[in-house]
Design a protein around this motif. Structure first.
Motif, PDB file in Angstrom:
ATOM      1  N   LEU A  44      -4.695  -6.404   9.276  1.00 47.58           N
ATOM      2  CA  LEU A  44      -5.668  -5.083   8.529  1.00 47.58           C
ATOM      3  C   LEU A  44      -6.443  -4.420   9.207  1.00 47.58           C
ATOM      4  O   LEU A  44      -7.502  -5.315   8.914  1.00 47.58           O
ATOM      5  N   GLN A  51      -9.602  -2.191   7.455  1.00 45.53           N
ATOM      6  CA  GLN A  51      -9.644  -2.209   6.408  1.00 45.53           C
ATOM      7  C   GLN A  51     -10.671  -0.963   5.519  1.00 45.53           C
ATOM      8  O   GLN A  51     -11.793  -2.302   5.961  1.00 45.53           O
ATOM      9  N   TYR A 106      -6.171  -2.605  -4.122  1.00 49.23           N
ATOM     10  CA  TYR A 106      -5.700  -3.472  -2.868  1.00 49.23           C
ATOM     11  C   TYR A 106      -5.156  -4.674  -2.399  1.00 49.23           C
ATOM     12  O   TYR A 106      -4.719  -5.572  -1.448  1.00 49.23           O
ATOM     13  N   THR A 123     -11.453  -7.020   8.067  1.00 51.85           N
ATOM     14  CA  THR A 123      -9.966  -7.515   8.607  1.00 51.85           C
ATOM     15  C   THR A 123      -9.332  -8.435   7.743  1.00 51.85           C
ATOM     16  O   THR A 123      -9.955  -8.959   6.978  1.00 51.85           O
ATOM     17  N   TYR A 131       0.862  -0.875   0.055  1.00 56.82           N
ATOM     18  CA  TYR A 131      -0.014   0.038   0.389  1.00 56.82           C
ATOM     19  C   TYR A 131       1.092   1.545   0.088  1.00 56.82           C
ATOM     20  O   TYR A 131       0.572   2.516  -0.672  1.00 56.82           O
ATOM     21  N   ASN A 150      -2.104  -9.453   7.380  1.00 57.85           N
ATOM     22  CA  ASN A 150      -0.783  -8.208   6.020  1.00 57.85           C
ATOM     23  C   ASN A 150       0.001  -9.259   5.649  1.00 57.85           C
ATOM     24  O   ASN A 150      -0.008  -9.234   4.243  1.00 57.85           O
ATOM     25  N   THR A 187      -6.740   2.004   5.072  1.00 56.05           N
ATOM     26  CA  THR A 187      -6.029   1.068   6.224  1.00 56.05           C
ATOM     27  C   THR A 187      -5.712   1.395   7.242  1.00 56.05           C
ATOM     28  O   THR A 187      -4.850   2.502   7.482  1.00 56.05           O
TER      29      THR A 187
END
Length: 310
Positions: free
Chosen positions: A174, A176, A276, A136, A100, A139, A113
C-alpha cells in the motif's frame, strides 16, 4: 461440557486472557492453529468460540494459520456455533484494503491509499498519489510490517531495489498519504462486545506503529513491559474520552459482525480524523491499564462467560 474455545497462533498474546478466564473460573480450551485439520464430516463441540488470529502470523513461522482459521470458522458457522470475531472479522484482519473499503462504506475517512503489486507499479502508485510525503505498508500487516516514510519517489525507488525492501506475504504493498499529527501521537479505541471500552493515546515520536502488547518487538522499537519506568509513557489511557467517531466505530463493528477490536486513528493539523487500522486480535498494555484501573482482558473474559451462560 460446554466451554470457551480460543482460536489463535501466539501463546504470548493469549496468556493474559487465559489468566483472566482462570481467575473467573470459566472452562476454556485453546486451539493453536499453526497447523491441524478440519473435520468437515464431524460436528463441532458445543460452546463459545473466540477468534484472535493475527495477520502477522507468518512472522512467527505460522504462514498458513489464517487460512486454516478461515476453514475452521466456516465449519463452526455452518453448524451454527456462537463465534466472536468470525469470518468477516478475519477477512478484515488480513487485508487493509478490505478494512478501508468497509470503513469508507460507513462514512469513516481513511488516508488516501493506492494498492499495488510489482515494484514498477508501487512507484507508479506513489506518483498517482501526488503527496509530498507518503508511507508504504503491507496489506496483510500487523507489527508495523513494511511501514516506511518517503518524501520522494526517488527515495522510494532506492528502497524498492535495495536490500531492505520487505516483500508482503500477499504481494500487495500500500502507498498511503502520510498524515502527520502535530503532537506526534495516535489514538486507539478499544471495543469489547462491540461497545466502547476506552481510548489509549500512543506516542509515535519513535516510530509509526507501536503494538500495545506487553512484549512486542517492531524493528528496533520495544513496547514497555512494566519493568522500565518512563517519564513519558508510550501508552496512556485517556480518561472520559468522548468523540462522535466512537459511535461511528460501534456502527462499523456491528455492520461487520466484529465483537472485539482496537481501531486506530490520527488527527491532522486541522483536527480531522483519519482511521487507518482495525485490529481484531487486540492486545492491551498492562502499564496503561494499571494506571487507569481499566482492564481489557478482564472485560473480554466476562463477555465470554456471559456468552457461555446464554
Amino acid at each position: 461440557m460446554k466451554k470457551i474455545y480460543i482460536i489463535h497462533e501466539n501463546q504470548e498474546w493469549t496468556t493474559h486472557l487465559t489468566n483472566r478466564l482462570t481467575e473467573l473460573d470459566l472452562p476454556f480450551e485453546e486451539w493453536h492453529l499453526d497447523e491441524g485439520l478440519v473435520p468437515l464430516t464431524e460436528t463441532p463441540p458445543e460452546g463459545v468460540f473466540y477468534n484472535r488470529m493475527s495477520a502477522s502470523s507468518h512472522t512467527r513461522d505460522h504462514r498458513y494459520a489464517p487460512e486454516l482459521t478461515g476453514a475452521v470458522l466456516s465449519w463452526l458457522e455452518h453448524h451454527g456455533r456462537k463465534v466472536l470475531n468470525g469470518s468477516r472479522a478475519l477477512q478484515l484482519e488480513l487485508s487493509k484494503v478490505n478494512q478501508y473499503t468497509a470503513l469508507e462504506k460507513q462514512g469513516i475517512q481513511t488516508p488516501k491509499t493506492i494498492a499495488a503489486v510489482g515494484k514498477a507499479n508501487i512507484i507508479e502508485a506513489a506518483k498517482r498519489l501526488g503527496s509530498n510525503s507518503f508511507i508504504t505498508k503491507h496489506n496483510r500487516a500487523g507489527k508495523g510490517l513494511g511501514v516506511q516514510l518517503f518524501h520522494s519517489t526517488a527515495s522510494l525507488e532506492e528502497y524498492l531495489y535495495g536490500p531492505s525492501f520487505e516483500e508482503p506475504v500477499d504481494g500487495i504493498t500500500l502507498i498511503q498519504d502520510y498524515i502527520e499529527s502535530p503532537q506526534s501521537y495516535i489514538t486507539r479505541c478499544e471495543f469489547v462486545g462491540g461497545k466502547f471500552l476506552y481510548a489509549v493515546q500512543v506516542d509515535t515520536s519513535e516510530g509509526f506503529e507501536l503494538c500495545p502488547a506487553d512484549a512486542c518487538q517492531i524493528g528496533d522499537l520495544f513496547c514497555p513491559v512494566g519493568e522500565e519506568v518512563e517519564e513519558k509513557p508510550k501508552f496512556r489511557i485517556i480518561q472520559n474520552f468522548e468523540d462522535p467517531i466512537v459511535e461511528k466505530y460501534e456502527s462499523f463493528l456491528q455492520e461487520n459482525n466484529i465483537q472485539v477490536a482496537g481501531i486506530e486513528f490520527i488527527r491532522n493539523a486541522n483536527g480531522r480524523i483519519f482511521t487507518y487500522d482495525v485490529n481484531t486480535n487486540t492486545n492491551y498494555n498492562a502499564d496503561a491499564e494499571r494506571a487507569a484501573g481499566k482492564f481489557g482482558m478482564l472485560e473480554l473474559a466476562k463477555l465470554l462467560g456471559e456468552e457461555l451462560n446464554k
